[in-house]
Design an enzyme around this catalytic site. Structure first.
Site, PDB file in Angstrom:
ATOM      1  CG  ASP A  15      52.699  25.503  23.054  1.00 22.51           C
ATOM      2  OD1 ASP A  15      51.539  25.500  22.592  1.00 22.51           O
ATOM      3  OD2 ASP A  15      53.134  24.605  23.791  1.00 22.51           O
ATOM      4  NE  ARG A  19      48.927  25.964  27.194  1.00 26.32           N
ATOM      5  CZ  ARG A  19      50.243  25.822  27.216  1.00 26.32           C
ATOM      6  NH1 ARG A  19      50.880  25.806  28.356  1.00 26.32           N
ATOM      7  NH2 ARG A  19      50.919  25.687  26.086  1.00 26.32           N
ATOM      8  CD1 TRP A  20      47.251  35.308  26.193  1.00 22.16           C
ATOM      9  CD2 TRP A  20      45.457  35.322  24.831  1.00 22.16           C
ATOM     10  NE1 TRP A  20      46.909  36.619  25.947  1.00 22.16           N
ATOM     11  CE2 TRP A  20      45.815  36.657  25.124  1.00 22.16           C
ATOM     12  CE3 TRP A  20      44.366  35.087  24.003  1.00 22.16           C
ATOM     13  CZ2 TRP A  20      45.114  37.749  24.612  1.00 22.16           C
ATOM     14  CZ3 TRP A  20      43.664  36.169  23.496  1.00 22.16           C
ATOM     15  CH2 TRP A  20      44.034  37.485  23.804  1.00 22.16           C
ATOM     16  CG  HIS A  32      44.777  29.736  16.971  1.00 22.50           C
ATOM     17  ND1 HIS A  32      45.916  29.268  17.593  1.00 22.50           N
ATOM     18  CD2 HIS A  32      43.912  28.690  16.962  1.00 22.50           C
ATOM     19  CE1 HIS A  32      45.748  28.002  17.947  1.00 22.50           C
ATOM     20  NE2 HIS A  32      44.530  27.627  17.579  1.00 22.50           N
ATOM     21  CD  GLU A  62      54.369  16.089  14.413  1.00 23.64           C
ATOM     22  OE1 GLU A  62      54.640  17.305  14.359  1.00 23.64           O
ATOM     23  OE2 GLU A  62      55.063  15.223  13.842  1.00 23.64           O
ATOM     24  CD1 TRP A  64      49.266  17.894   8.595  1.00 24.56           C
ATOM     25  CD2 TRP A  64      47.416  19.066   8.111  1.00 24.56           C
ATOM     26  NE1 TRP A  64      49.556  18.770   7.573  1.00 24.56           N
ATOM     27  CE2 TRP A  64      48.447  19.495   7.259  1.00 24.56           C
ATOM     28  CE3 TRP A  64      46.159  19.668   7.997  1.00 24.56           C
ATOM     29  CZ2 TRP A  64      48.262  20.486   6.294  1.00 24.56           C
ATOM     30  CZ3 TRP A  64      45.973  20.655   7.043  1.00 24.56           C
ATOM     31  CH2 TRP A  64      47.014  21.048   6.207  1.00 24.56           C
ATOM     32  CG  LEU A 126      63.547  39.463   9.506  1.00 23.87           C
ATOM     33  CD1 LEU A 126      64.521  39.134  10.634  1.00 23.87           C
ATOM     34  CD2 LEU A 126      62.206  39.814  10.128  1.00 23.87           C
TER      35      LEU A 126
HETATM   36  C1  FPP Z   1      50.130  27.382  19.458  1.00 20.70           C
HETATM   37  O1  FPP Z   1      49.214  27.426  20.503  1.00 20.70           O
HETATM   38  C2  FPP Z   1      49.445  27.664  18.200  1.00 20.70           C
HETATM   39  C3  FPP Z   1      49.753  27.185  16.988  1.00 20.70           C
HETATM   40  C4  FPP Z   1      50.904  26.302  16.742  1.00 20.70           C
HETATM   41  C5  FPP Z   1      48.895  27.543  15.856  1.00 20.70           C
HETATM   42  C6  FPP Z   1      49.233  28.680  14.946  1.00 20.70           C
HETATM   43  C7  FPP Z   1      50.063  29.835  15.357  1.00 20.70           C
HETATM   44  C8  FPP Z   1      49.632  31.120  15.239  1.00 20.70           C
HETATM   45  C9  FPP Z   1      48.259  31.449  14.801  1.00 20.70           C
HETATM   46  C10 FPP Z   1      50.574  32.237  15.534  1.00 20.70           C
HETATM   47  C11 FPP Z   1      50.776  33.135  14.339  1.00 20.70           C
HETATM   48  C12 FPP Z   1      51.714  32.662  13.309  1.00 20.70           C
HETATM   49  C13 FPP Z   1      51.881  33.120  12.039  1.00 20.70           C
HETATM   50  C14 FPP Z   1      53.211  33.014  11.383  1.00 20.70           C
HETATM   51  C15 FPP Z   1      50.811  33.734  11.217  1.00 20.70           C
HETATM   52  P1  FPP Z   1      48.325  26.180  20.948  1.00 20.70           P
HETATM   53  O2  FPP Z   1      47.054  26.172  20.187  1.00 20.70           O
HETATM   54  O3  FPP Z   1      49.129  24.924  20.838  1.00 20.70           O
HETATM   55  O4  FPP Z   1      48.080  26.569  22.439  1.00 20.70           O
HETATM   56  P2  FPP Z   1      47.787  25.629  23.696  1.00 20.70           P
HETATM   57  O5  FPP Z   1      49.020  24.775  23.881  1.00 20.70           O
HETATM   58  O6  FPP Z   1      47.613  26.610  24.805  1.00 20.70           O
HETATM   59  O7  FPP Z   1      46.545  24.848  23.399  1.00 20.70           O
END
Ligand code: FPP
Length: 248
Positions: A15, A19-20, A32, A62, A64, A126
């Site tokens: 997560d 914000r990053w 992302h 969620e 989506w 792994l």
């Molecule tokens: C979390 O940050 C982001 C996600 C759940 C989206 C997808 C994850 C990735 C792209 C990481 C890489 C994964 C793989 C396996 C390829 P957020 O958007 O919820 O951040 P926020 O809470 O700061 O808005």
């Protein structure tokens, strides 16, 4: 306390990408992309530390509900990451597995996922589980439905349905439960991740945003894991007695 204990299975709720990006005045999509880089580094770090199973929550049931543009961009990112990374994952002995409601994903992504699973199926260094369109409640419901089908087909009596039968129908069937759950981004929630399988997992929550998560943060979580006593509902005295028996 066992200072040398390494978890067999680590699960991560990644997560903080958005914000990053915002902190850097960049679009969420850049967060992302940085998240994918962090995921890649953590896979390598876990393999080097002898962790045999790593589960990453990449997209929840969620998610989506996020703006259509972000969902589309994330799906393209997953597709690109699969195309780009599978050769190297395969070369490094990583077996890829996907869990989640595949029927909700595009045919192209489904086909790539199946091909990656097939290609890496004999790798044993792994097991990398990527949860895509996954929800813990969805998982338990689909397992219950599969058991109901078995009962309807006369293959299982209703009074035979127990925890072991249900576990065999879950997405992680045959895999060890996560020993350690890590969540980045400052929230202290499970957010519908592996609800059944996380029953006894140690949880490590960190404010670190996912793209900043690296070896130092992983090692901090592993050190904490090694220091805690996992009782699985027993008393400390029972555990000490069990350890004594194991040593005999
Ligand atoms: C979390 O940050 C982001 C996600 C759940 C989206 C997808 C994850 C990735 C792209 C990481 C890489 C994964 C793989 C396996 C390829 P957020 O958007 O919820 O951040 P926020 O809470 O700061 O808005």
């Amino acid at each position: 306390m066992n200072p040398t204990a390494t978890p067999v299975h680590v699960a991560i709720i990644m997560d903080g990408n958005g914000r990053w990006a915002r902190q850097r005045m960049m679009p969420r999509q850049a967060g992302h992309r940085a998240g994918v880089r962090a995921a890649r580094a953590v896979v390598e770090a876990c393999a080097r530390r002898g962790i045999s199973h790593l589960s990453l929550f990449a997209f929840s049931s969620e998610n989506w509900r996020r703006p259509q543009r972000e969902v589309g961009a994330l799906m393209r990112l997953f597709l690109e990451a699969l195309e780009r990374e599978v050769d190297e994952l395969h070369g490094n002995g990583v077996r890829l597995r996907f869990i989640g409601d595949r029927s909700s994903l595009s045919a192209e992504l489904q086909a790539r996922m199946a091909a990656a699973e097939e290609r890496t199926r004999d790798n044993a260094r792994l097991v990398l589980v990527v949860a895509l369109a996954y929800g813990g409640r969805w998982d338990i419901a689909q397992a219950a439905r599969a058991l109901a089908d078995d009962v309807a087909a006369g293959e299982l009596a209703p009074d035979q349905v127990d925890e072991a039968h249900l576990a065999q129908r879950l997405a992680l069937a045959g895999m060890p439960d996560p020993d350690l759950l890590i969540r980045t981004g400052g929230e202290h929630r499970i957010s519908n991740f592996l609800l059944w399988n996380l029953a006894y997992s140690e949880c490590w929550f960190t404010d670190c945003l996912w793209p900043d998560f690296g070896e130092a943060e992983l090692d901090a979580a592993l050190a904490r894991f090694a220091a805690v006593e996992r009782r699985f509902g027993l008393t400390s005295e029972q555990l000490v007695a069990e350890e004594g028996e194991d040593a005999c």
